[in-house]
Design an enzyme around this catalytic site. Structure first.
Site, mmCIF file in Angstrom:
data_model
loop_
_atom_site.group_PDB
_atom_site.id
_atom_site.type_symbol
_atom_site.label_atom_id
_atom_site.label_comp_id
_atom_site.label_asym_id
_atom_site.label_seq_id
_atom_site.Cartn_x
_atom_site.Cartn_y
_atom_site.Cartn_z
ATOM 1 N N ASP A 1 0.849 -1.184 0.000
ATOM 2 C CA ASP A 1 0.000 0.000 0.000
ATOM 3 C C ASP A 1 0.893 1.246 0.000
ATOM 4 O O ASP A 1 1.715 1.425 0.906
ATOM 5 C CB ASP A 1 -0.911 -0.005 1.237
ATOM 6 N N THR B 1 -3.061 5.418 -3.973
ATOM 7 C CA THR B 1 -1.967 6.139 -3.295
ATOM 8 C C THR B 1 -0.638 5.946 -4.022
ATOM 9 O O THR B 1 0.153 6.882 -4.126
ATOM 10 C CB THR B 1 -1.836 5.658 -1.842
ATOM 11 N N THR B 2 -0.390 4.746 -4.528
ATOM 12 C CA THR B 2 0.840 4.506 -5.284
ATOM 13 C C THR B 2 0.798 5.263 -6.604
ATOM 14 O O THR B 2 1.788 5.869 -7.025
ATOM 15 C CB THR B 2 1.041 3.004 -5.543
ATOM 16 N N ASP C 1 -8.920 -0.093 2.304
ATOM 17 C CA ASP C 1 -8.900 0.583 1.003
ATOM 18 C C ASP C 1 -10.143 0.253 0.201
ATOM 19 O O ASP C 1 -10.751 1.126 -0.424
ATOM 20 C CB ASP C 1 -7.647 0.162 0.215
#
Length: 555
Positions: free
Chosen positions: A64, A97-98, A391
């Site tokens: 994550d 997020t990445t 998530d």
């Protein structure tokens, strides 16, 4: 001659380091690109995990982006901007997020050659912001609104897509239904605190349980607890915020008496007050008593004799979920317990899950809460599964509020990239080159997904460019068959809000870093100064101009 030699002007403290101009900008970009390279390989369904070792007892395994960025102890001031956008993406949307970190790094990399050629950073910032607005408009135009009757299928596919790149991808069908069930139980405010996730080692992921109601681990108990009922149909539930425990008189209060014979009457009065509370609870007709504070051995035995169940020191979030599930209201007193504050459900029971016993409230007709009990082999494995579920829950929550969707797998980035390239041909000047560079940077998402899966990314991107040039707007990377496919038809869906937020946050971070042309750092200020340490009182006296008198007075 003496007029030509001018003394140097000193503006900053000794030891202050200043870096400015183009070298500072390039240094900031290089630092951000180094951070991006750390998380780059975690993107996509075949992304790798990162093992972050903080101490012997704290080891985290995760792919994550937000988790990895938080745990990295980044000291470079410009690179910390990437940590901030990863956190904001996680709190706002929950996923991507990445992607947002990789996009920001690629935008900076695209701007670097233009800076080296002498183009002013403000020209690059204006062009990138213009490209960002065009990209937002195109995503909103491409997004597909989902009808209410197809909402369940839509939410499950969004949850499943979110889990594709997670550790629990092999069980995504099992967990996607669980996540959608949990989110749909919530009210319109969709308060995520009402979804409890409990972790219990042992078993496999398939042994995880979904409870449409409330559940919590058995709390600390006293003698008499085992005599209480553990299976009650149609229970009446009372939730308290008071302590039902007698304390020793010497610890409880200071008593001053002239006649020692009156001491026993004081003790008896205290016992009477305590038993009056217990009798009031029993008289209200409830048979399950929960409290945030302690329920002592005397009260535990009293409730056991009355065939009632009790649990003390119940965590605050658990007792709030019980109230939301059963309709109970937390009471701060035992007087005047009216029926409106008593909750109920179809069944209360205590069951064994792994090595722990859990108290379950199920069959709640008006429930607006849910609990997921996660099972798994190791502690790190369950922690990562919890992050993956979080998530997915965030994605489904956003998708329920914003019912528009786009295709994943790099399809939307390729289509927006094509649109920006075509647009750049209609304008002239430096802006054309900069928007074209922005468009090329968007291709990093499908390229990185292909690279992380071990595919030939050059070949994959050539095929995608060809398909999108032919008007096939939903073609993205096909992980299963090592090629490309229509990801919308393959049900790889993502809420359009995720993509909008990613591009906007990445662009803003890029513009912020490009606008910084000087860094001032004083390492000496962080160190303790030599000489005797001055306390606050003396420092204040010195600041008022009476330092000498103050120091003499101390001598």
């Amino acid at each position: 001659m003496s007029q030509m030699i001018r003394p140097p002007i000193v503006l900053l403290k000794e030891g202050t380091d200043t870096s400015q101009g183009l070298p500072q900008l390039i240094s900031n970009i290089n630092a951000c690109c180094a951070i991006v390279d750390t998380v780059r390989t975690t993107l996509g369904p075949r992304g790798m995990d990162k093992l972050i070792y903080q101490s012997e007892r704290q080891v985290t395994i995760s792919n994550d982006g937000a988790t990895v960025m938080k745990l990295l102890d980044i000291v470079h001031p410009a690179a910390r901007t990437l940590v901030d956008i990863a956190k904001s993406q996680d709190s706002e949307v929950g996923d991507g997020t990445t992607s947002v970190v990789i996009l920001a790094g690629e935008f900076l990399k695209a701007a670097k050659p233009f800076l080296e050629e002498g183009i002013h950073p403000q020209i690059i910032i204006r062009a990138f912001r213009s490209a960002c607005e065009l990209a937002k408009q195109k995503i909103q135009e491409l997004s597909i609104d989902i009808k209410a009757e197809n909402m369940r299928e839509f939410l499950e596919k969004c949850a499943s897509t979110s889990m594709n790149s997670k550790l629990i991808a092999s069980h995504k069908q099992f967990f996607s239904k669980m996540v959608v069930d949990a989110v749909q139980l919530l009210d319109d405010n969709i308060d995520l605190d009402m979804i409890g996730i409990k972790k219990e080692s042992g078993g496999g992921l398939g042994d995880s349980q979904f409870i449409a109601g409330a559940a919590f681990k058995r709390t600390f108990f006293y003698a008499g607890f085992e005599q209480q009922p553990k299976h009650i149909k149609n229970p009446k539930v009372l939730c308290l915020n008071i302590e039902l425990e007698l304390k020793a008189e010497k610890d409880n209060a200071e008593i001053r008496i002239t006649d020692p014979t009156k001491y026993q009457s004081l003790v008896n009065a205290e016992w009477k007050l305590f038993f009056d509370k217990l009798e009031a609870i029993h008289a209200s007709g409830v048979n399950v008593v929960l409290s945030k504070l302690a329920i002592g051995d005397l009260a535990t035995q009293f409730f056991a004799d009355k065939n009632m169940f009790c649990a003390g020191r119940v965590p605050d979030d658990d007792i709030r979920r019980v109230c939301r599930a059963t309709g109970a209201a937390i009471q701060n007193t035992t007087s005047n317990i009216i029926p409106d504050v008593i909750g109920t459900c179809d069944l209360f029971e205590e069951v064994q899950v792994g090595g722990q016993r859990y108290n379950l409230f199920t069959g709640c007709t008006m429930t607006q809460t849910a609990t997921i009990i996660l099972r798994g082999g190791g502690e790190q494995f369950i922690d990562e599964a919890e992050r993956s579920l979080h998530d997915s829950i965030m994605i489904v929550r956003r998708a329920r509020k914003h019912r528009s969707v786009v295709a994943g797998g790099g399809a939307i980035e390729m289509e927006v990239s094509k649109y920006l390239r075509d647009y750049s041909l209609s304008i002239e000047g430096k802006k054309q080159l900069l928007i074209n560079a922005f468009a090329k940077a968007l291709e990093v998402i499908p390229r990185q997904i292909a690279d992380n899966a071990g595919f030939d990314s050059t070949d994959i991107l050539n095929q995608l460019r060809q398909k999108h040039a032919q008007g096939e707007k939903w073609f993205g990377v096909d992980i299963v068959n090592e090629g490309i496919c229509d990801t919308y038809e393959s049900a790889i869906w993502e809420p359009s809000l995720v993509k909008l937020n990613s591009i906007v946050a990445a662009t803003e971070a890029t513009c912020l870093i490009l606008s910084v042309d000087e860094t001032v750092q004083n390492n000496q200020a962080e160190k303790a100064q030599a000489g005797p340490q001055i306390n606050n009182q003396t420092r204040q006296a010195l600041s008022r101009g009476r330092g000498v008198q103050s120091m003499r007075g101390r001598g």
